[in-house]
Design a protein around this motif. Structure first.
Motif, PDB file in Angstrom:
ATOM      1  N   ASN A  19      30.955  17.339  43.560  1.00  0.00           N
ATOM      2  CA  ASN A  19      31.627  17.437  44.651  1.00  0.00           C
ATOM      3  C   ASN A  19      32.979  17.952  44.300  1.00  0.00           C
ATOM      4  O   ASN A  19      33.764  18.370  45.267  1.00  0.00           O
ATOM      5  N   VAL A  20      33.374  18.448  43.316  1.00  0.00           N
ATOM      6  CA  VAL A  20      34.491  19.189  42.716  1.00  0.00           C
ATOM      7  C   VAL A  20      34.212  20.640  43.067  1.00  0.00           C
ATOM      8  O   VAL A  20      33.414  20.974  42.114  1.00  0.00           O
ATOM      9  N   THR A  21      34.446  21.251  44.060  1.00  0.00           N
ATOM     10  CA  THR A  21      33.931  22.794  44.168  1.00  0.00           C
ATOM     11  C   THR A  21      34.737  23.603  43.277  1.00  0.00           C
ATOM     12  O   THR A  21      36.076  23.237  42.883  1.00  0.00           O
ATOM     13  N   VAL A  22      34.071  24.513  43.280  1.00  0.00           N
ATOM     14  CA  VAL A  22      34.551  25.806  42.228  1.00  0.00           C
ATOM     15  C   VAL A  22      33.924  27.119  43.115  1.00  0.00           C
ATOM     16  O   VAL A  22      33.043  27.535  43.043  1.00  0.00           O
ATOM     17  N   THR A  23      35.020  27.516  43.972  1.00  0.00           N
ATOM     18  CA  THR A  23      34.592  28.584  44.756  1.00  0.00           C
ATOM     19  C   THR A  23      35.616  29.803  44.652  1.00  0.00           C
ATOM     20  O   THR A  23      36.600  29.825  44.279  1.00  0.00           O
ATOM     21  N   PRO A  24      35.060  30.997  45.172  1.00  0.00           N
ATOM     22  CA  PRO A  24      35.980  31.758  45.329  1.00  0.00           C
ATOM     23  C   PRO A  24      36.971  31.697  46.176  1.00  0.00           C
ATOM     24  O   PRO A  24      38.086  32.836  46.234  1.00  0.00           O
ATOM     25  N   LYS A  25      37.147  30.886  47.062  1.00  0.00           N
ATOM     26  CA  LYS A  25      38.244  30.411  47.885  1.00  0.00           C
ATOM     27  C   LYS A  25      39.101  29.324  47.501  1.00  0.00           C
ATOM     28  O   LYS A  25      38.902  28.428  48.478  1.00  0.00           O
ATOM     29  N   PRO A  26      39.524  29.264  46.303  1.00  0.00           N
ATOM     30  CA  PRO A  26      40.075  27.815  45.826  1.00  0.00           C
ATOM     31  C   PRO A  26      41.051  27.102  47.037  1.00  0.00           C
ATOM     32  O   PRO A  26      41.156  26.060  46.876  1.00  0.00           O
ATOM     33  N   LEU A  27      42.152  28.147  47.214  1.00  0.00           N
ATOM     34  CA  LEU A  27      42.951  27.773  48.107  1.00  0.00           C
ATOM     35  C   LEU A  27      42.647  27.145  49.420  1.00  0.00           C
ATOM     36  O   LEU A  27      42.968  25.939  49.927  1.00  0.00           O
ATOM     37  N   GLU A  28      41.696  27.720  50.059  1.00  0.00           N
ATOM     38  CA  GLU A  28      41.107  27.274  51.372  1.00  0.00           C
ATOM     39  C   GLU A  28      40.297  25.810  51.022  1.00  0.00           C
ATOM     40  O   GLU A  28      40.298  25.156  51.848  1.00  0.00           O
ATOM     41  N   ILE A 165      46.333  33.521  40.803  1.00  0.00           N
ATOM     42  CA  ILE A 165      44.998  32.697  40.712  1.00  0.00           C
ATOM     43  C   ILE A 165      43.990  32.953  41.658  1.00  0.00           C
ATOM     44  O   ILE A 165      42.953  33.114  41.503  1.00  0.00           O
ATOM     45  N   GLN A 166      44.643  33.177  42.755  1.00  0.00           N
ATOM     46  CA  GLN A 166      43.588  33.489  44.091  1.00  0.00           C
ATOM     47  C   GLN A 166      42.957  34.797  43.756  1.00  0.00           C
ATOM     48  O   GLN A 166      41.511  34.870  44.010  1.00  0.00           O
ATOM     49  N   ASP A 167      43.628  35.836  43.160  1.00  0.00           N
ATOM     50  CA  ASP A 167      42.954  37.095  42.914  1.00  0.00           C
ATOM     51  C   ASP A 167      41.939  37.081  41.864  1.00  0.00           C
ATOM     52  O   ASP A 167      40.870  37.562  41.969  1.00  0.00           O
ATOM     53  N   LEU A 168      42.370  36.169  40.722  1.00  0.00           N
ATOM     54  CA  LEU A 168      41.164  36.116  39.618  1.00  0.00           C
ATOM     55  C   LEU A 168      39.858  35.416  40.185  1.00  0.00           C
ATOM     56  O   LEU A 168      38.778  35.559  39.873  1.00  0.00           O
ATOM     57  N   ALA A 169      40.344  34.175  40.899  1.00  0.00           N
ATOM     58  CA  ALA A 169      39.180  33.351  41.400  1.00  0.00           C
ATOM     59  C   ALA A 169      38.341  34.019  42.372  1.00  0.00           C
ATOM     60  O   ALA A 169      36.961  33.689  42.418  1.00  0.00           O
ATOM     61  N   SER A 170      38.873  34.984  43.153  1.00  0.00           N
ATOM     62  CA  SER A 170      38.278  35.708  44.246  1.00  0.00           C
ATOM     63  C   SER A 170      37.042  36.319  43.688  1.00  0.00           C
ATOM     64  O   SER A 170      35.787  36.472  44.445  1.00  0.00           O
ATOM     65  N   HIS A 171      36.756  36.489  42.343  1.00  0.00           N
ATOM     66  CA  HIS A 171      35.575  37.320  41.839  1.00  0.00           C
ATOM     67  C   HIS A 171      34.460  36.460  41.501  1.00  0.00           C
ATOM     68  O   HIS A 171      33.456  36.746  40.903  1.00  0.00           O
ATOM     69  N   ASP A 172      34.954  35.102  41.721  1.00  0.00           N
ATOM     70  CA  ASP A 172      33.797  33.996  41.411  1.00  0.00           C
ATOM     71  C   ASP A 172      33.255  34.196  39.977  1.00  0.00           C
ATOM     72  O   ASP A 172      31.824  33.801  39.684  1.00  0.00           O
ATOM     73  N   THR A 248      35.824  44.959  38.045  1.00  0.00           N
ATOM     74  CA  THR A 248      35.635  44.175  36.759  1.00  0.00           C
ATOM     75  C   THR A 248      34.502  44.590  36.189  1.00  0.00           C
ATOM     76  O   THR A 248      33.684  45.357  36.505  1.00  0.00           O
ATOM     77  N   VAL A 249      34.791  44.411  34.770  1.00  0.00           N
ATOM     78  CA  VAL A 249      33.721  44.876  33.610  1.00  0.00           C
ATOM     79  C   VAL A 249      33.477  43.732  32.786  1.00  0.00           C
ATOM     80  O   VAL A 249      34.368  42.874  32.530  1.00  0.00           O
ATOM     81  N   PRO A 250      32.273  43.493  32.385  1.00  0.00           N
ATOM     82  CA  PRO A 250      31.734  42.451  31.297  1.00  0.00           C
ATOM     83  C   PRO A 250      32.285  42.734  29.978  1.00  0.00           C
ATOM     84  O   PRO A 250      32.503  43.727  29.693  1.00  0.00           O
ATOM     85  N   LEU A 251      32.575  41.514  29.500  1.00  0.00           N
ATOM     86  CA  LEU A 251      33.546  41.447  28.174  1.00  0.00           C
ATOM     87  C   LEU A 251      32.688  40.591  27.160  1.00  0.00           C
ATOM     88  O   LEU A 251      32.195  39.666  27.672  1.00  0.00           O
ATOM     89  N   ASP A 252      32.966  41.045  25.971  1.00  0.00           N
ATOM     90  CA  ASP A 252      32.053  40.082  24.914  1.00  0.00           C
ATOM     91  C   ASP A 252      33.370  39.285  24.075  1.00  0.00           C
ATOM     92  O   ASP A 252      32.971  38.345  23.428  1.00  0.00           O
ATOM     93  N   GLY A 253      34.391  39.967  24.080  1.00  0.00           N
ATOM     94  CA  GLY A 253      35.551  38.991  23.737  1.00  0.00           C
ATOM     95  C   GLY A 253      36.874  39.105  24.729  1.00  0.00           C
ATOM     96  O   GLY A 253      36.817  39.938  25.379  1.00  0.00           O
ATOM     97  N   VAL A 254      37.477  37.832  24.588  1.00  0.00           N
ATOM     98  CA  VAL A 254      38.428  37.719  25.499  1.00  0.00           C
ATOM     99  C   VAL A 254      39.820  37.464  24.737  1.00  0.00           C
ATOM    100  O   VAL A 254      39.864  36.815  23.484  1.00  0.00           O
ATOM    101  N   GLY A 255      40.906  37.655  25.403  1.00  0.00           N
ATOM    102  CA  GLY A 255      42.265  37.136  24.971  1.00  0.00           C
ATOM    103  C   GLY A 255      42.754  36.193  25.554  1.00  0.00           C
ATOM    104  O   GLY A 255      42.127  35.726  26.675  1.00  0.00           O
ATOM    105  N   GLY A 256      43.908  35.205  25.223  1.00  0.00           N
ATOM    106  CA  GLY A 256      44.265  34.199  25.830  1.00  0.00           C
ATOM    107  C   GLY A 256      45.541  34.483  26.661  1.00  0.00           C
ATOM    108  O   GLY A 256      46.049  33.422  27.193  1.00  0.00           O
ATOM    109  N   ALA A 257      45.838  35.796  26.753  1.00  0.00           N
ATOM    110  CA  ALA A 257      47.422  35.933  27.355  1.00  0.00           C
ATOM    111  C   ALA A 257      47.206  35.265  28.784  1.00  0.00           C
ATOM    112  O   ALA A 257      48.174  34.443  29.152  1.00  0.00           O
ATOM    113  N   ALA A 258      46.209  35.834  29.641  1.00  0.00           N
ATOM    114  CA  ALA A 258      46.018  35.217  30.916  1.00  0.00           C
ATOM    115  C   ALA A 258      44.357  35.133  30.988  1.00  0.00           C
ATOM    116  O   ALA A 258      43.876  36.191  30.665  1.00  0.00           O
ATOM    117  N   LEU A 259      43.977  33.947  31.398  1.00  0.00           N
ATOM    118  CA  LEU A 259      42.453  33.888  31.283  1.00  0.00           C
ATOM    119  C   LEU A 259      41.992  32.872  32.317  1.00  0.00           C
ATOM    120  O   LEU A 259      42.579  31.717  32.122  1.00  0.00           O
TER     121      LEU A 259
END
Ligand SMILES: Nc1nc2c(ncn2[C@@H]2O[C@H](COP(=O)(O)OP(=O)(O)O)[C@@H](O)[C@H]2O)c(=O)[nH]1
Ligand SMILES: Nc1nc2c(ncn2[C@@H]2O[C@H](COP(=O)(O)OP(=O)(O)O)[C@@H](O)[C@H]2O)c(=O)[nH]1
Ligand SMILES: [Mn+2]
Ligand SMILES: [Mn+2]
Lengths: 312, 312
Positions: A19-28, A165-172, A248-259
């Motif tokens: 019931n905890v949703t995780v959607t491209p529209k978290p704000l709504e 937050i909205q921008d990043l989440a919108s890509h689902d 968006t591009v697929p990645l194999d390694g990520v940084g933690g600055a913003a994620l």
């Protein structure tokens, strides 16, 4: 004991993770966001930028972990001062749902935050392992049943779009990283300029795989060292000034600055390996672990956030 | 918004992980225990045994995760009935500090809890991966800043010494497992008897290491299958009827039937790998991960807990 009549029955919470949703529209959908920041130094710019995020603050929980060093004590004092200001006397809309501050109960292996010292290759593995443990402590201790998304945001990130937050989440996407740049004064141009800063967002290469094959089981590949040329495709260099911002591009390694990470990725077990995991460590190891769990990380080469720079 | 005057400042919690003690005398130091149980079926014997634990219940938080299958729904109903009885109308000393019930938001790969079906080797990897994810979800979602110890206790464990928590903690080990047995009616002896039940507590062998070397990167070693003879030293068979009850032995693999873990081991990042980790999975992979993080697991061959058995 206070006797039967006065006794308060202890709480029983019943959560249905479905019931905890995780959607491209978290704000709504009024989804809860957990913003997690390991913090060795306090930057006013970090806090000011955080306050400017337009995602409803009443849906945001903040979690911090600070080392128990002299620098960490200093940062804790400065952070608490800003928290008190915002939560007690600031405008209501600025106030966050709740805030958790943890102090790290192990010594950071390198006390100095001096940039040259910090980045020396032989110091990196120990440093990244300590950072990984700090991130894990913070994550395991603060993630709750109602959390939909976790935004990792380093303490030296001082400028993001307010709709981050909205921008990043919108890509689902299960895991998604913006591109971290740094502003600087360009002496040649005699003007402000910017340069890529985070080299942990990358797509893997055959050269890196070949290097890994020749390594001992506990060795880790590190990015950005001439003596270890990986020829990985770095997102830092994929940025195009006129490029499509939502690319968006697929990645194999990520940084933690913003994620931004869907909480279920962490709940499945994806953490920050403090040891060599497929010859990767910390946030880069996390990306590999997410992939092993079936969650593909992505990056946004043309969506920028900025790292702190000294004033000129 | 209700206006400035009525506004309640949101909570700011400040935790010093150093101040949360983890000692061989948790009772004296009033340390918080989190008891975590993945539950596919409800056994009355599990609940009755839990109630008999002499560790102060006001220091115990219970966490459950149940699958969203027909069986899981049934178990949830039965569990909630017992919780209501204990927390609302039972003696005060029986009541636990708090209780969290999670429902698993992914389908368990094998619906049947039928023993033969469950244990078929080709089903084991998928089954153990699903169990690992359930354990991780439960762990990541319930571990809090005040937790000192995590006791993993499977739903089919129906008999332990009432001083289980104190006894295990007294050894001051990062990870410690009792020996899980099962009572049964011995037709030959015409009397009740007992037999070892849990084969996931073991010390590694050269044979197992050699098997691992020949495996593909995603293959896992499983214990207790004739077609995969590991020659590991199983704690199940180290039990001596007249042996010293407090004896401890180092282990390389652990089971989850009953397992006491210092919360810091998990906070460092030790979770239950749902993928092949050094060719190990779930609780056995957890033991390996704990070791990689510098925490040595132990077992108690002569300290017994009992798995459910059908009544005769
Ligand atoms: N808790 C904690 N945070 C740290 C430690 N070292 C660095 N940080 C923070 O972790 C984040 C990443 O570290 P940073 O030095 O910026 O790494 P870089 O940008 O990759 O060079 C930043 O938010 C730091 O403030 C540490 O030892 N403990
Ligand atoms: N949440 C959840 N729990 C499960 C699932 N399958 C088994 N369990 C529980 O996990 C624990 C271990 O499983 P069990 O079948 O007893 O494993 P075994 O004793 O190793 O054969 C028990 O407490 C089960 O009730 C599942 O799919 N989801
Ligand atoms: Mn940084
Ligand atoms: Mn069992």
């Amino acid at each position: 004991s206070t006797g039967k009549a006065k006794y308060q029955a202890p709480p029983v919470a019943h959560y249905n993770l479905n019931n905890v949703t995780v959607t491209p529209k978290p704000l709504e959908n009024r989804e809860n966001i957990l913003v997690l920041t390991p913090m060795a130094r306090f930057y006013q710019g970090y806090w000011d930028n955080l306050l400017k995020l337009t995602y409803p603050h009443e849906l945001i929980t903040l979690g911090f972990i600070l080392p128990k060093s002299k620098e960490g004590n200093q940062a804790t004092t400065e952070l608490q001062k800003q928290i008190a200001k915002t939560q007690q006397s600031g405008p209501e809309k600025d106030r966050f749902k709740s805030i958790i501050i943890l102090r790290q109960d192990f010594d950071p292996p390198i006390q100095s935050q001096d940039e040259a010292e910090r980045h020396k290759m032989h110091n990196q593995k120990r440093r990244r392992a300590a950072m990984a443990k700090a991130r894990n402590s913070l994550l395991f201790t603060t993630l709750g049943p109602a959390t939909s998304w976790v935004l990792w945001l380093d303490a030296d990130v001082v400028e993001t779009p307010p709709t981050l937050i909205q921008d990043l989440a919108s890509h689902d996407k299960p895991v998604i990283a913006p591109n971290c740049f740094q502003r600087f004064y360009n002496e040649e141009k005699k003007a402000m300029d910017e340069r890529p800063y985070d080299f942990n967002n990358w797509q893997d290469s055959d050269a890196a795989q070949d290097l890994a094959k020749k390594m001992g089981p506990d060795d880790v590949l590190l990015e950005g060292y001439a003596e270890m040329a990986t020829y990985r495709a770095l997102m830092a260099y994929m940025h195009k000034p006129d490029g499509f911002r939502a690319e968006t591009v697929p990645l194999d390694g990520v940084g933690g600055a913003a994620l931004l990470v869907k909480a279920d990725v962490h709940r499945d077990g994806a953490m920050f390996p403090p040891f060599a995991f497929y010859h990767l460590i910390e946030t880069e190891g996390f990306a590999k672990m997410a992939k092993r769990l079936g969650w593909q990380p992505f990056g946004m080469p043309n969506y920028k956030v900025y790292r702190y720079h000294a004033q000129i």
